[in-house]
Design a protein around this motif. Structure first.
Motif, short mmCIF file in Angstrom:
data_model
loop_
_atom_site.label_atom_id
_atom_site.label_comp_id
_atom_site.label_asym_id
_atom_site.label_seq_id
_atom_site.Cartn_x
_atom_site.Cartn_y
_atom_site.Cartn_z
N GLY A 1 -63.26 11.87 7.02
CA GLY A 1 -64.33 11.95 8.01
C GLY A 1 -64.31 10.78 8.98
N ILE B 1 -63.69 10.74 13.09
CA ILE B 1 -64.52 10.00 14.06
C ILE B 1 -63.65 9.14 14.96
CG2 ILE B 1 -66.25 8.17 14.28
CD1 ILE B 1 -67.59 9.24 11.79
N SER C 1 -66.86 20.02 19.42
CA SER C 1 -67.65 20.71 18.40
C SER C 1 -66.78 21.00 17.17
CB SER C 1 -68.22 22.02 18.96
OG SER C 1 -67.20 22.95 19.23
N ASP D 1 -66.47 17.66 15.40
CA ASP D 1 -67.73 17.36 14.72
C ASP D 1 -67.87 18.20 13.45
OD1 ASP D 1 -68.41 15.51 16.63
OD2 ASP D 1 -69.69 16.87 17.78
N GLY D 2 -67.46 19.47 13.54
CA GLY D 2 -67.53 20.33 12.36
C GLY D 2 -66.63 19.84 11.24
N ARG E 1 -65.60 16.76 10.78
CA ARG E 1 -66.17 15.52 10.26
C ARG E 1 -67.34 15.81 9.31
NH1 ARG E 1 -69.79 12.93 14.44
NH2 ARG E 1 -70.96 14.73 13.69
N ASN E 2 -68.24 16.70 9.73
CA ASN E 2 -69.41 17.00 8.91
C ASN E 2 -69.01 17.67 7.60
OD1 ASN E 2 -71.04 15.99 10.93
ND2 ASN E 2 -71.45 17.98 11.85
N ALA E 3 -67.99 18.54 7.65
CA ALA E 3 -67.52 19.18 6.42
C ALA E 3 -66.95 18.15 5.45
CB ALA E 3 -66.46 20.23 6.75
N PHE F 1 -67.71 14.94 5.28
CA PHE F 1 -68.80 14.14 4.75
C PHE F 1 -69.62 14.92 3.72
CE2 PHE F 1 -69.14 11.18 8.69
CZ PHE F 1 -68.05 10.45 8.20
N ALA F 2 -69.80 16.23 3.94
CA ALA F 2 -70.58 17.05 3.00
C ALA F 2 -69.87 17.13 1.65
CB ALA F 2 -70.80 18.45 3.57
#
Length: 301
Positions: free
Chosen positions: A38, A42, A168, A171-172, A174-176, A178-179
């Motif tokens: 992640g 970034i 986008s 960002d998706g 990265r968020n995945a 981190f989740a």
């Protein structure tokens, strides 16, 4: 003497709980690897944004009737719009692309990629345009809205949608990452807590004897704390090694084509080294805080 005792206790703890220790190391490694992934995304997004800010432009297409009367944009309304845009705050450059230039550029591109189709291209298929680059990205929308309906302009090319779609996706990703890292962090915390509890239970008698002869609570609990931290450090090192492998076999290979056309910024070894201290620090803090909290809560002696 004390240091050698603590070290021997740490090694004994690993030997007695080898399977749990290995499980904790692997879970920590995967958790920190996802966190590092992640962070690398970034890094990629930040560097890619700089690339796009240098390249993103808008084009105002000049009306065909205006182009026929004024092919070089030397009279109004074309010259007037060009001058007004140049004087607008936030504009870096304004370049006039004549219909002939647009045609020649397109023909050269088609001749390179599909020469059999290049012969069918005609100049009248293209429009003259004012190519605008901005020095202040925040002014992009305002400039576009102000001049897209100006006299002599009958269309615009707005590249913001392309940029938004690309970011986008980043960002998706990265968020995945981190989740998944957050879920695995919970598993790692539970494993660390269980490891510390089991280690303390198997050495309960030894600890009780040491307390009777005057050993402090901190001294008797230090080996358990170090076991968790050392296991986390090993997991962190594995995670960092995994990121270098991912850079070679995923980022470099899977994204090589996007690197080649300069759409996405390249992830380099220095980027991995940049996030490595954060991964190591996170592993140490995660293990240290969890082990200490477990000892304070479950181990009363």
């Amino acid at each position: 003497m004390r240091a050698s005792f603590v070290l021997s206790e740490v090694l004994n703890g690993f030997r007695r709980n080898i399977t749990m220790t290995v499980a904790m190391i692997l879970t920590t490694a995967v958790t920190l690897g996802m966190l590092g992934g992640g962070l690398l995304v970034i890094q990629m997004a930040n560097k890619s944004q700089k690339i796009f800010l240098d390249r993103v432009e808008m084009q105002f297409f000049v009306n065909s009737d205006v182009t026929k009367k004024d092919p070089n944009c030397t009279t109004d309304p074309c010259a007037k719009v060009k001058t007004e845009i140049e004087a607008t705050p936030g504009v870096a450059t304004v370049t006039y692309i004549s219909q002939q230039q647009a045609y020649e550029t397109a023909k050269a591109s088609w001749a390179k990629d599909s020469p059999e189709l290049a012969e069918f291209i005609r100049p009248e298929s293209y429009q003259a345009a004012l190519r605008v680059r901005v020095s202040d990205p925040n002014r992009f929308g305002a400039i576009l809205d102000e001049y897209k309906r100006a006299d002599g302009i009958d269309g615009v090319l707005d590249q913001r949608d392309l940029v938004k779609r690309i970011f986008s996706v980043l960002d998706g990703a990265r968020n995945a990452a981190f989740a998944v890292a957050a879920v695995l962090a919970v598993a790692a915390i539970l494993l660390i807590a269980n490891m510390v509890q089991v280690a303390a239970f198997t050495r309960q008698r030894e600890v009780s004897i040491m307390r009777l002869v005057g050993a402090t609570r901190w001294y008797t609990q230090l080996p358990f704390l170090l076991e968790a931290v050392v296991a986390a450090v090993v997991g962190s090192v594995l995670a960092i090694a995994g990121l270098f492998i991912a850079k070679i076999f995923f980022f470099d290979k899977a994204l090589g084509d996007l690197y080649g056309v300069n759409i996405l910024a390249r992830i380099t070894a220095s980027d991995v080294w940049y996030v490595s201290p954060w991964i190591l620090l996170t592993g140490i803090v995660l293990a240290g805080v969890t082990a200490y909290g477990t000892l304070r809560y479950y181990v009363r002696e």
